[in-house]
Design a protein around this motif. Structure first.
Motif, short mmCIF file in Angstrom:
data_model
loop_
_atom_site.label_atom_id
_atom_site.label_comp_id
_atom_site.label_asym_id
_atom_site.label_seq_id
_atom_site.Cartn_x
_atom_site.Cartn_y
_atom_site.Cartn_z
N ILE A 1 -17.70 9.73 -5.11
CA ILE A 1 -18.97 9.25 -5.64
C ILE A 1 -18.76 8.22 -6.75
O ILE A 1 -19.60 7.34 -6.95
CB ILE A 1 -19.83 10.43 -6.15
N ALA A 2 -17.64 8.30 -7.45
CA ALA A 2 -17.35 7.38 -8.55
C ALA A 2 -16.21 6.43 -8.23
O ALA A 2 -15.73 5.71 -9.11
CB ALA A 2 -17.02 8.17 -9.82
N SER A 3 -15.82 6.37 -6.99
CA SER A 3 -14.67 5.54 -6.61
C SER A 3 -15.10 4.13 -6.21
O SER A 3 -16.24 3.90 -5.79
CB SER A 3 -13.91 6.19 -5.44
N GLN A 4 -14.18 3.19 -6.33
CA GLN A 4 -14.44 1.80 -6.00
C GLN A 4 -13.42 1.31 -4.97
O GLN A 4 -12.21 1.44 -5.18
CB GLN A 4 -14.35 0.93 -7.25
N GLY A 5 -13.92 0.76 -3.87
CA GLY A 5 -13.04 0.23 -2.85
C GLY A 5 -12.72 -1.23 -3.08
O GLY A 5 -13.13 -1.84 -4.06
N THR B 1 -14.45 1.99 3.24
CA THR B 1 -14.97 3.35 3.15
C THR B 1 -13.89 4.38 3.43
O THR B 1 -14.19 5.58 3.55
CB THR B 1 -16.13 3.56 4.15
N GLN B 2 -12.64 3.93 3.54
CA GLN B 2 -11.58 4.86 3.94
C GLN B 2 -10.37 4.82 3.01
O GLN B 2 -9.85 5.87 2.63
CB GLN B 2 -11.13 4.54 5.37
N ASP B 3 -9.93 3.64 2.63
CA ASP B 3 -8.70 3.51 1.84
C ASP B 3 -8.96 3.18 0.38
O ASP B 3 -8.08 2.65 -0.32
CB ASP B 3 -7.81 2.42 2.46
N TYR B 4 -10.13 3.53 -0.11
CA TYR B 4 -10.51 3.17 -1.47
C TYR B 4 -9.64 3.86 -2.53
O TYR B 4 -9.51 3.37 -3.65
CB TYR B 4 -11.99 3.50 -1.73
N ALA B 5 -9.02 4.98 -2.19
CA ALA B 5 -8.19 5.69 -3.17
C ALA B 5 -6.98 4.84 -3.59
O ALA B 5 -6.43 5.03 -4.68
CB ALA B 5 -7.72 7.02 -2.61
N SER B 6 -6.58 3.91 -2.72
CA SER B 6 -5.44 3.05 -3.04
C SER B 6 -5.88 1.62 -3.34
O SER B 6 -5.09 0.69 -3.25
CB SER B 6 -4.44 3.05 -1.88
N SER B 7 -7.16 1.45 -3.71
CA SER B 7 -7.67 0.10 -3.95
C SER B 7 -7.13 -0.51 -5.24
O SER B 7 -7.18 -1.73 -5.43
CB SER B 7 -9.20 0.12 -4.01
N GLY B 8 -6.66 0.34 -6.14
CA GLY B 8 -6.21 -0.16 -7.43
C GLY B 8 -7.32 -0.28 -8.45
O GLY B 8 -7.07 -0.59 -9.62
N ARG B 9 -8.56 -0.02 -8.03
CA ARG B 9 -9.70 -0.11 -8.94
C ARG B 9 -9.95 1.27 -9.55
O ARG B 9 -9.83 2.29 -8.88
CB ARG B 9 -10.94 -0.60 -8.20
#
Length: 333
Positions: A15-19, A25-33
């Motif tokens: 909910i608080a993540s940034q892609g 919508t899938q790899d946002y955990a590794s977006s670096g943001r």
């Protein structure tokens, strides 16, 4: 007209993540943001100001896969501090990753000391995604937390315009927006454009006087989960026992049977003083307390899924090792 005051405690999660962009919508955990703080999340949803006076409260910016007993206790303390700092709160919202959201919600429902509405919400799509569910889920959760009819219902879970009881709800899909469901009993209600519509009250709420106080318990009793599969030989049970398990939840075949080898291994665990709770891997329905398993000392999880049975057993073992008392607790909580 004065708007209700609602605190939003941010723990991170999708909910608080940034892609990387609107289609991520899938790899946002590794977006670096970075994951948005509670203040940034609230500021990013201006519509919140239309429904409540929202107070953002920082807690953590982590995925829910990193949340467990230590974070649960810290969250309890954060909730208590927030209530003390804002005695005029109507309710509290906790934003949370969806992986362990249901376990956090059930833990809080068994440990919070009063009836103030606490609502857990999350999202399936990151905040930056095209058509993200994060903003609406947050607004809906704040509306439910601010609604007087939410008081005394236990911890609630709100996503996809639905209101669920913490005990009953579970994540049922990896990616769909309608992932959170209450398989046996359905939603408590819906968050509609004009009002929060609640249709029933949860019957299985532990009385406040019986809620668990875990403030002084830094390390919980070890409780593991073993999963029944065709041909299962019980090796995992023996490993858990060797690791010091005080409790084991068996995610058994429906309606509550294990393989013969698993049953033998679990019987050894019971004889060694380990409390064994029989749940089901089916995702719905009760694990029936059959005579054969009951006579051997198994405790029925009723219709709690394995992950929630583990939460309740961990808490129960902080209070008692008596199987009859624990069985009675599983029949009510």
């Amino acid at each position: 007209m004065c708007k209700p005051k609602v605190a939003v405690i941010g723990t991170g999660g999708t909910i608080a993540s940034q892609g990387r962009g609107p289609l991520d919508t899938q790899d946002y955990a590794s977006s670096g943001r970075p994951i948005l703080t509670a203040a940034e999340l609230v500021a990013g949803v201006p519509a919140l100001a239309e429904v409540a006076d929202v107070v953002p409260v920082p807690f953590a910016n982590i995925p829910s896969t990193a949340i467990g007993w230590t974070e649960w206790r810290a969250l309890l303390a954060c909730i208590a501090e927030t209530k003390a700092a804002h005695p005029d709160l109507a309710g509290i919202v906790v934003t949370h990753g969806t992986a362990t959201l249901e376990e956090t919600a059930y833990f809080l429902s068994l440990t919070l000391p009063d009836e103030m509405p606490v609502v857990i919400t999350g999202a399936q799509r990151p905040f930056t995604a095209l058509s993200s569910d994060a903003p609406m889920n947050l607004v809906d959760a704040v509306r439910v937390a601010a609604d007087p009819q939410s008081r005394g219902l236990g911890v609630l879970v709100v996503l996809n315009d639905e209101v669920h009881a913490a005990r009953e709800v579970t994540k049922t899909s990896t990616g769909r927006l309608q992932t959170f469901r209450s398989p046996d009993l359905g939603a408590l209600g819906h968050v509609d454009a004009d009002r929060v519509s609640l249709w029933r009250r949860p019957a299985r709420l532990l009385p406040m006087a019986e809620h668990f106080d875990v403030r002084g318990i830094e390390t919980p009793p070890r409780v593991d989960v073993t999963y029944s599969v065709a041909g299962g030989d019980g090796l995992a049970v023996r490993a858990f026992l060797d690791a010091g398990a005080q409790g084991i939840v068996a995610a058994a075949f429906a309606p509550g049977f294990t393989t013969p080898a698993e049953r033998d291994a679990l019987g050894v665990a019971i004889a060694a003083g380990c409390v064994v709770v029989l749940s089901s891997r089916a995702g719905s329905g009760r694990a029936f307390p059959t005579r054969r398993y009951g006579e051997q000392g198994f405790v029925s999880a009723d219709n709690l899924n394995p992950q929630k049975a583990r939460v309740l057993l961990m808490l129960a073992l902080t209070r008692t090792r008596d199987r009859a008392a624990i069985a009675e607790l599983f029949a009510r909580a």
